[in-house]
Design an enzyme around this catalytic site. Structure first.
Site, PDB file in Angstrom:
ATOM      1  N   HIS A 181       0.862  -1.186   0.000  1.00 34.74           N
ATOM      2  CA  HIS A 181       0.000   0.000   0.000  1.00 34.74           C
ATOM      3  C   HIS A 181       0.898   1.236   0.000  1.00 34.74           C
ATOM      4  O   HIS A 181       1.169   1.822   1.049  1.00 34.74           O
ATOM      5  CB  HIS A 181      -0.909  -0.013   1.229  1.00 34.74           C
ATOM      6  CG  HIS A 181      -1.965   1.053   1.225  1.00 34.74           C
ATOM      7  ND1 HIS A 181      -3.208   0.878   1.791  1.00 34.74           N
ATOM      8  CD2 HIS A 181      -1.976   2.324   0.729  1.00 34.74           C
ATOM      9  CE1 HIS A 181      -3.927   1.978   1.643  1.00 34.74           C
ATOM     10  NE2 HIS A 181      -3.183   2.873   1.011  1.00 34.74           N
ATOM     11  N   GLU A 200      -2.645  -1.718  -3.088  1.00 38.18           N
ATOM     12  CA  GLU A 200      -3.705  -0.918  -2.490  1.00 38.18           C
ATOM     13  C   GLU A 200      -3.342   0.554  -2.572  1.00 38.18           C
ATOM     14  O   GLU A 200      -2.167   0.919  -2.557  1.00 38.18           O
ATOM     15  CB  GLU A 200      -3.893  -1.283  -1.012  1.00 38.18           C
ATOM     16  CG  GLU A 200      -4.277  -2.709  -0.753  1.00 38.18           C
ATOM     17  CD  GLU A 200      -4.405  -3.004   0.728  1.00 38.18           C
ATOM     18  OE1 GLU A 200      -4.978  -4.058   1.062  1.00 38.18           O
ATOM     19  OE2 GLU A 200      -3.923  -2.198   1.554  1.00 38.18           O
ATOM     20  N   HIS A 243      -7.954  -5.821   7.564  1.00 40.12           N
ATOM     21  CA  HIS A 243      -7.690  -4.789   8.564  1.00 40.12           C
ATOM     22  C   HIS A 243      -7.936  -5.354   9.962  1.00 40.12           C
ATOM     23  O   HIS A 243      -9.071  -5.640  10.346  1.00 40.12           O
ATOM     24  CB  HIS A 243      -8.527  -3.520   8.377  1.00 40.12           C
ATOM     25  CG  HIS A 243      -7.884  -2.316   9.007  1.00 40.12           C
ATOM     26  ND1 HIS A 243      -6.999  -1.502   8.333  1.00 40.12           N
ATOM     27  CD2 HIS A 243      -7.952  -1.821  10.255  1.00 40.12           C
ATOM     28  CE1 HIS A 243      -6.574  -0.548   9.123  1.00 40.12           C
ATOM     29  NE2 HIS A 243      -7.140  -0.713  10.312  1.00 40.12           N
TER      30      HIS A 243
END
Length: 253
Positions: free
Chosen positions: A43, A70, A191
């Protein structure tokens, strides 16, 4: 079996804290794959505080499992990066600039027109698209209208409430997953999933194809070692009863 994609952002954070190349991000990615991970996730953020844009190009050359990038498609540099690298999957996350970590999903109703254009831009280059969403059936349903291939459910609420009541914590995710199946979307999640809460989630969320886990996995690897930790996560995802949903207290292994 739900697939495990290892997010290696925290490895990059550790490397960047001292400069140099220790730990070697590329070698860690290779090792994660060798130890059984079915994907590698990164990410990159505009300040490059963990994954750097150069890392993404380097990883593209060596990742043989699924490569998932991401990020926030509002950032022009991110769009250019993904279109140049052409990963297997891009997960679009509505992060604000400077945000510490992802903390909410897309409002796919309000952003339908914008997301439709972005999704198409990536799909035209052969990249599978997943939209990061909160566990709300209406957001999942509206995501389908953008043309996306998958949604990724934001699982912080499940992790936060897991020990207060497992069934209640999972209920919104089951409803969101059922909607994903109804409208023909693939389903990812991520997450704050960890060794304690992952197995119940994987067993009870219908159609779950992939989880992306980074922070907890890297923290666990400090105690259990990276290879052993990845195997422990894969075991949780296998849906094979272990006889114990909880892991031992760290330091007692």
């Amino acid at each position: 079996m739900t697939r495990l994609s290892v997010n290696i952002n925290k490895i990059a954070t550790l490397r960047n804290s001292r400069g140099g190349n220790n730990p070697d991000l590329i070698q860690v990615a290779k090792d994660c794959e060798a130890f059984g991970a079915q994907g590698i996730t990164v990410h990159p953020r505009p300040d490059e505080r963990h994954i750097r844009y150069d890392d993404v190009y380097a990883l593209k050359e060596i990742v043989t499992a699924e490569f998932n990038i991401e990020g926030n498609c509002d950032e022009e540099k991110f769009m250019d990066l993904v279109l140049a690298v052409k990963p297997h999957q891009v997960t679009l996350v509505p992060d604000a600039r400077g945000q510490l970590t992802s903390n909410h999903g897309w409002n796919t109703i309000e952003n339908k027109r914008y997301l439709t254009d972005v999704v198409k831009a990536f799909q035209d280059e052969g990249i599978r698209v997943s939209l990061f969403v909160d566990p709300l059936p209406e957001m999942v349903e509206a995501a389908a209208a953008t043309g996306t291939d998958r949604v990724e459910l934001y699982t912080e609420a499940y992790a936060s409430h897991y020990h207060q009541g497992i069934e209640l914590a999972a209920a919104p995710y089951i409803q969101a997953a059922e909607m994903a199946q109804k409208v023909g979307l693939g389903l990812n999640a991520g997450h704050d999933l960890d060794l304690n809460n992952l197995q119940y989630f994987a067993r009870n969320i219908p159609g779950l194809q992939e989880v992306s886990i980074g922070h907890a996995l890297v923290c666990d690897a400090l105690y259990y070692g990276l290879e052993n930790t990845i195997q422990m996560y894969l075991q949780r995802l296998s849906n094979i009863p272990t006889g114990n949903e909880e892991i031992p207290v760290k330091g007692e292994v």
